[in-house]
Design a protein around this motif. Structure first.
Motif, PDB file in Angstrom:
ATOM      1  N   ARG A   1       0.844  -1.191   0.000  1.00  0.00           N
ATOM      2  CA  ARG A   1       0.000   0.000   0.000  1.00  0.00           C
ATOM      3  C   ARG A   1       0.878   1.238   0.000  1.00  0.00           C
ATOM      4  O   ARG A   1       1.815   1.359   0.792  1.00  0.00           O
ATOM      5  N   HIS A   2       0.584   2.161  -0.916  1.00  0.00           N
ATOM      6  CA  HIS A   2       1.268   3.451  -0.966  1.00  0.00           C
ATOM      7  C   HIS A   2       0.282   4.511  -0.489  1.00  0.00           C
ATOM      8  O   HIS A   2      -0.807   4.649  -1.051  1.00  0.00           O
ATOM      9  N   LEU A   3       0.660   5.229   0.550  1.00  0.00           N
ATOM     10  CA  LEU A   3      -0.247   6.184   1.176  1.00  0.00           C
ATOM     11  C   LEU A   3       0.435   7.524   1.414  1.00  0.00           C
ATOM     12  O   LEU A   3       1.609   7.578   1.797  1.00  0.00           O
ATOM     13  N   MET A   4      -0.310   8.602   1.180  1.00  0.00           N
ATOM     14  CA  MET A   4       0.121   9.929   1.588  1.00  0.00           C
ATOM     15  C   MET A   4      -0.600  10.246   2.897  1.00  0.00           C
ATOM     16  O   MET A   4      -1.811  10.456   2.909  1.00  0.00           O
ATOM     17  N   LEU A   5       0.142  10.245   4.014  1.00  0.00           N
ATOM     18  CA  LEU A   5      -0.454  10.439   5.336  1.00  0.00           C
ATOM     19  C   LEU A   5       0.008  11.757   5.940  1.00  0.00           C
ATOM     20  O   LEU A   5       1.146  12.193   5.717  1.00  0.00           O
ATOM     21  N   ASP A   6      -0.870  12.346   6.710  1.00  0.00           N
ATOM     22  CA  ASP A   6      -0.583  13.644   7.326  1.00  0.00           C
ATOM     23  C   ASP A   6      -0.207  13.449   8.795  1.00  0.00           C
ATOM     24  O   ASP A   6      -0.956  12.822   9.551  1.00  0.00           O
ATOM     25  N   HIS A   7       0.950  13.970   9.183  1.00  0.00           N
ATOM     26  CA  HIS A   7       1.460  13.886  10.558  1.00  0.00           C
ATOM     27  C   HIS A   7       1.560  15.289  11.146  1.00  0.00           C
ATOM     28  O   HIS A   7       2.497  16.043  10.812  1.00  0.00           O
ATOM     29  N   PRO A   8       0.615  15.690  12.011  1.00  0.00           N
ATOM     30  CA  PRO A   8       0.632  17.052  12.571  1.00  0.00           C
ATOM     31  C   PRO A   8       1.930  17.400  13.283  1.00  0.00           C
ATOM     32  O   PRO A   8       2.322  18.567  13.314  1.00  0.00           O
ATOM     33  N   ALA A   9       2.631  16.407  13.855  1.00  0.00           N
ATOM     34  CA  ALA A   9       3.848  16.695  14.622  1.00  0.00           C
ATOM     35  C   ALA A   9       4.958  17.275  13.752  1.00  0.00           C
ATOM     36  O   ALA A   9       5.896  17.891  14.274  1.00  0.00           O
ATOM     37  N   LEU A  10       4.880  17.113  12.420  1.00  0.00           N
ATOM     38  CA  LEU A  10       5.943  17.582  11.532  1.00  0.00           C
ATOM     39  C   LEU A  10       5.712  18.995  11.014  1.00  0.00           C
ATOM     40  O   LEU A  10       6.577  19.543  10.329  1.00  0.00           O
ATOM     41  N   ARG A  11       4.567  19.596  11.332  1.00  0.00           N
ATOM     42  CA  ARG A  11       4.259  20.912  10.764  1.00  0.00           C
ATOM     43  C   ARG A  11       5.247  21.985  11.195  1.00  0.00           C
ATOM     44  O   ARG A  11       5.502  22.931  10.459  1.00  0.00           O
ATOM     45  N   ALA A  12       5.817  21.804  12.372  1.00  0.00           N
ATOM     46  CA  ALA A  12       6.823  22.773  12.820  1.00  0.00           C
ATOM     47  C   ALA A  12       8.057  22.745  11.938  1.00  0.00           C
ATOM     48  O   ALA A  12       8.827  23.722  11.896  1.00  0.00           O
ATOM     49  N   GLU A  13       8.266  21.655  11.206  1.00  0.00           N
ATOM     50  CA  GLU A  13       9.419  21.542  10.322  1.00  0.00           C
ATOM     51  C   GLU A  13       9.105  22.029   8.912  1.00  0.00           C
ATOM     52  O   GLU A  13       9.917  21.898   7.998  1.00  0.00           O
ATOM     53  N   GLY A  14       7.918  22.580   8.722  1.00  0.00           N
ATOM     54  CA  GLY A  14       7.555  23.141   7.422  1.00  0.00           C
ATOM     55  C   GLY A  14       6.800  22.195   6.516  1.00  0.00           C
ATOM     56  O   GLY A  14       6.487  22.540   5.378  1.00  0.00           O
ATOM     57  N   PHE A  15       6.497  20.996   6.963  1.00  0.00           N
ATOM     58  CA  PHE A  15       5.710  20.055   6.172  1.00  0.00           C
ATOM     59  C   PHE A  15       5.046  19.076   7.144  1.00  0.00           C
ATOM     60  O   PHE A  15       5.416  18.994   8.312  1.00  0.00           O
ATOM     61  N   SER A  16       4.054  18.359   6.655  1.00  0.00           N
ATOM     62  CA  SER A  16       3.394  17.367   7.505  1.00  0.00           C
ATOM     63  C   SER A  16       3.076  16.081   6.750  1.00  0.00           C
ATOM     64  O   SER A  16       2.814  15.059   7.363  1.00  0.00           O
ATOM     65  N   GLN A  17       3.108  16.115   5.423  1.00  0.00           N
ATOM     66  CA  GLN A  17       2.754  14.935   4.643  1.00  0.00           C
ATOM     67  C   GLN A  17       3.974  14.032   4.426  1.00  0.00           C
ATOM     68  O   GLN A  17       5.062  14.507   4.097  1.00  0.00           O
ATOM     69  N   VAL A  18       3.737  12.738   4.628  1.00  0.00           N
ATOM     70  CA  VAL A  18       4.773  11.718   4.422  1.00  0.00           C
ATOM     71  C   VAL A  18       4.225  10.668   3.469  1.00  0.00           C
ATOM     72  O   VAL A  18       3.089  10.206   3.628  1.00  0.00           O
ATOM     73  N   TRP A  19       5.041  10.324   2.468  1.00  0.00           N
ATOM     74  CA  TRP A  19       4.643   9.267   1.532  1.00  0.00           C
ATOM     75  C   TRP A  19       5.158   7.942   2.070  1.00  0.00           C
ATOM     76  O   TRP A  19       6.343   7.744   2.262  1.00  0.00           O
ATOM     77  N   TRP A  20       4.212   7.016   2.348  1.00  0.00           N
ATOM     78  CA  TRP A  20       4.542   5.741   2.974  1.00  0.00           C
ATOM     79  C   TRP A  20       4.336   4.594   1.995  1.00  0.00           C
ATOM     80  O   TRP A  20       3.411   4.616   1.177  1.00  0.00           O
ATOM     81  N   GLU A  21       5.176   3.579   2.130  1.00  0.00           N
ATOM     82  CA  GLU A  21       4.932   2.283   1.506  1.00  0.00           C
ATOM     83  C   GLU A  21       4.860   1.245   2.619  1.00  0.00           C
ATOM     84  O   GLU A  21       5.805   1.083   3.388  1.00  0.00           O
ATOM     85  N   PHE A  22       3.727   0.540   2.721  1.00  0.00           N
ATOM     86  CA  PHE A  22       3.517  -0.476   3.751  1.00  0.00           C
ATOM     87  C   PHE A  22       3.452  -1.856   3.110  1.00  0.00           C
ATOM     88  O   PHE A  22       2.896  -2.040   2.023  1.00  0.00           O
ATOM     89  N   SER A  23       4.005  -2.832   3.792  1.00  0.00           N
ATOM     90  CA  SER A  23       3.887  -4.228   3.369  1.00  0.00           C
ATOM     91  C   SER A  23       3.824  -5.112   4.611  1.00  0.00           C
ATOM     92  O   SER A  23       4.122  -4.671   5.722  1.00  0.00           O
ATOM     93  N   VAL A  24       3.443  -6.365   4.398  1.00  0.00           N
ATOM     94  CA  VAL A  24       3.192  -7.294   5.504  1.00  0.00           C
ATOM     95  C   VAL A  24       4.457  -8.086   5.842  1.00  0.00           C
ATOM     96  O   VAL A  24       5.221  -8.459   4.955  1.00  0.00           O
ATOM     97  N   VAL A  25       4.662  -8.341   7.130  1.00  0.00           N
ATOM     98  CA  VAL A  25       5.761  -9.177   7.606  1.00  0.00           C
ATOM     99  C   VAL A  25       5.178 -10.522   8.036  1.00  0.00           C
ATOM    100  O   VAL A  25       4.207 -10.559   8.789  1.00  0.00           O
ATOM    101  N   THR A  26       5.767 -11.623   7.547  1.00  0.00           N
ATOM    102  CA  THR A  26       5.256 -12.947   7.896  1.00  0.00           C
ATOM    103  C   THR A  26       6.347 -13.777   8.565  1.00  0.00           C
ATOM    104  O   THR A  26       7.535 -13.523   8.399  1.00  0.00           O
TER     105      THR A  26
END
Length: 418
Positions: A63-88
């Motif tokens: 899954r590729h997701l653009m997620l918003d992290h409020p804690a990063l807004r102080a650094e001038g951005f908040s969106q992080v592009w993530w790639e998630f996969s399953v661990v077995t």
């Protein structure tokens, strides 16, 4: 692990943070054992939870997701592009998920947007200033059929695939060279890829349109239920209704409560009804569902060790649902909690075992001393007794034999009964 640009996360199947790198600590100084969703904005929480359900139901997808992290807004951005996969595990049981993310600020400043094709897995379409197709890459060709639809030099909204999307031209006047790209959702006429994540950027020739299809559409629940709500309410116990693809389409309130016991939260309608993190525990139920999809009904008992170290029991009936033409439409799962009855039965069995012991005890207790008494009687010499004592002695030996016979007969009857 030491990177400040990339975020590394390992979480369990419920989304609880287990491992992380130094960059991830920017989201929370002490993230251990926190829910990853607690570090997201409300809209991103819904998107992440949806994707988590998808991955646990289909472990091979990413899954590729653009997620918003409020804690990063102080650094001038908040969106992080993530790639998630399953661990077995080596036994192919799901043990968690791994996520690798990169901040959008880093992408915008240090990476040309046309590298999205290689880095983030997007497909790329090149448009001229009038939004006519100039070219497209191999990923776009694997998702759509540009040749058959004759995309060349046609406007984006004039081809079949994107005829339902009319708003892209409204975004173009807002975009100037050097501006940040526009991120939005596009609708496609393809049933397989009805919703796409889109990023529009300005290029020298016009625009670059980067696309990433969603794996499964949000509207996965059929409009018409397989069982009417009135009929569903007449069923006793827990009821799950699956469609012929194995997705949960209906459930009653008891089913939602059972989901909280089995999984920690209710099962979500529209998703595959499976148990990826504990397949062995529910192997019999999964096998019965497979049989029901082949037209076979099954009754079985489920047993689970609860946190209080006591066992819980459920009786499950799994049946195929057929239409008027006897074609499979889905699967009905009805589950009754039999823990109380099983506990009562086990208590009765324990009491019976105790009664059995009590019933057998007199035979063992009495026959030992009686055998000793009879042995002594055999050794006694009647010639040394007086006339009266000899008379009583002759009564005693037959009585002892009679008592021994009665105990033996009683023991045989008890043995037959138990």
């Amino acid at each position: 692990m030491d990177s400040r640009h990339f975020f590394l996360l390992v979480a369990d199947v419920e989304g609880k943070v287990l491992k992380f790198n130094k960059g991830f600590e920017r989201l929370n100084p002490n993230p251990s054992n926190l829910q990853f969703s607690e570090m997201l904005s409300p809209n991103s929480v819904e998107e992440f939870n949806y994707s988590l359900e998808l991955m646990l139901g289909s472990p091979k997808i990413r899954r590729h997701l653009m997620l918003d992290h409020p804690a990063l807004r102080a650094e001038g951005f908040s969106q992080v592009w993530w790639e998630f996969s399953v661990v077995t595990t080596p036994e192919m049981d799901i043990s968690g998920i791994i996520g690798i993310g990169v901040g959008m600020q880093f992408l915008e400043q240090d990476m040309p947007w046309n590298n999205l094709v290689d880095v983030l897995g997007f497909g790329e379409i090149v448009l001229d200033s009038d939004f006519k197709f100039l070219s497209w890459d191999e990923k776009i060709k694997s998702w759509f059929d540009p040749e058959k639809e004759n995309w060349s030099e046609r406007n984006l909204s004039d081809v079949f695939s994107f005829q339902d999307f009319k708003n892209i031209e409204e975004l173009s006047p807002q975009l100037l060279p050097g501006d940040k790209p526009r991120c939005f959702i596009m609708n496609s006429s393809y049933d397989e890829w009805p919703t796409l994540a889109a990023i529009l950027t300005v290029s020298k020739k016009g625009y670059h349109l980067f696309l990433m299809p969603k794996s499964v559409p949000y509207n996965t629940i059929p409009a018409k239920p397989l069982i009417s709500p009135q009929t569903l309410s007449l069923f006793s116990g827990v009821v799950f209704v699956l469609n012929k693809l194995g997705k949960l389409v209906q459930q009653n309130e008891q089913a939602k409560n059972l989901g909280k016991i089995w999984k920690g939260k209710a099962y979500s309608e529209g998703f595959l009804f499976n148990f990826p993190d504990q397949p062995r525990r529910f192997s019999k139920l999964l096998a019965a569902i497979d049989d029901a999809q082949k037209g076979q009904s099954t009754d079985l008992e489920l047993k689970m060790l609860m946190p209080n170290q006591e066992f819980a029991f459920w009786n499950a009936a799994i049946k195929p649902i057929a239409d008027t033409h006897n074609q499979l439409e889905g699967v009905l799962i009805q589950i009754m909690d039999s823990t109380s009855e099983r506990n009562k039965l086990m208590q009765i069995q324990r009491e019976n075992d105790r009664l059995r012991e009590l019933a057998l005890s007199p035979s063992h207790i009495l026959r030992g001393p009686l055998s000793s008494m009879m042995g002594i009687l055999e050794l006694m010499d009647g010639s040394e007794m007086g006339k009266e004592n000899l008379k009583l002695f002759r009564y005693l030996k037959p009585l002892a034999k009679e008592l021994d016979s009665a105990i033996r007969q009683h023991s045989k009857k008890i043995s037959t009964f138990i």
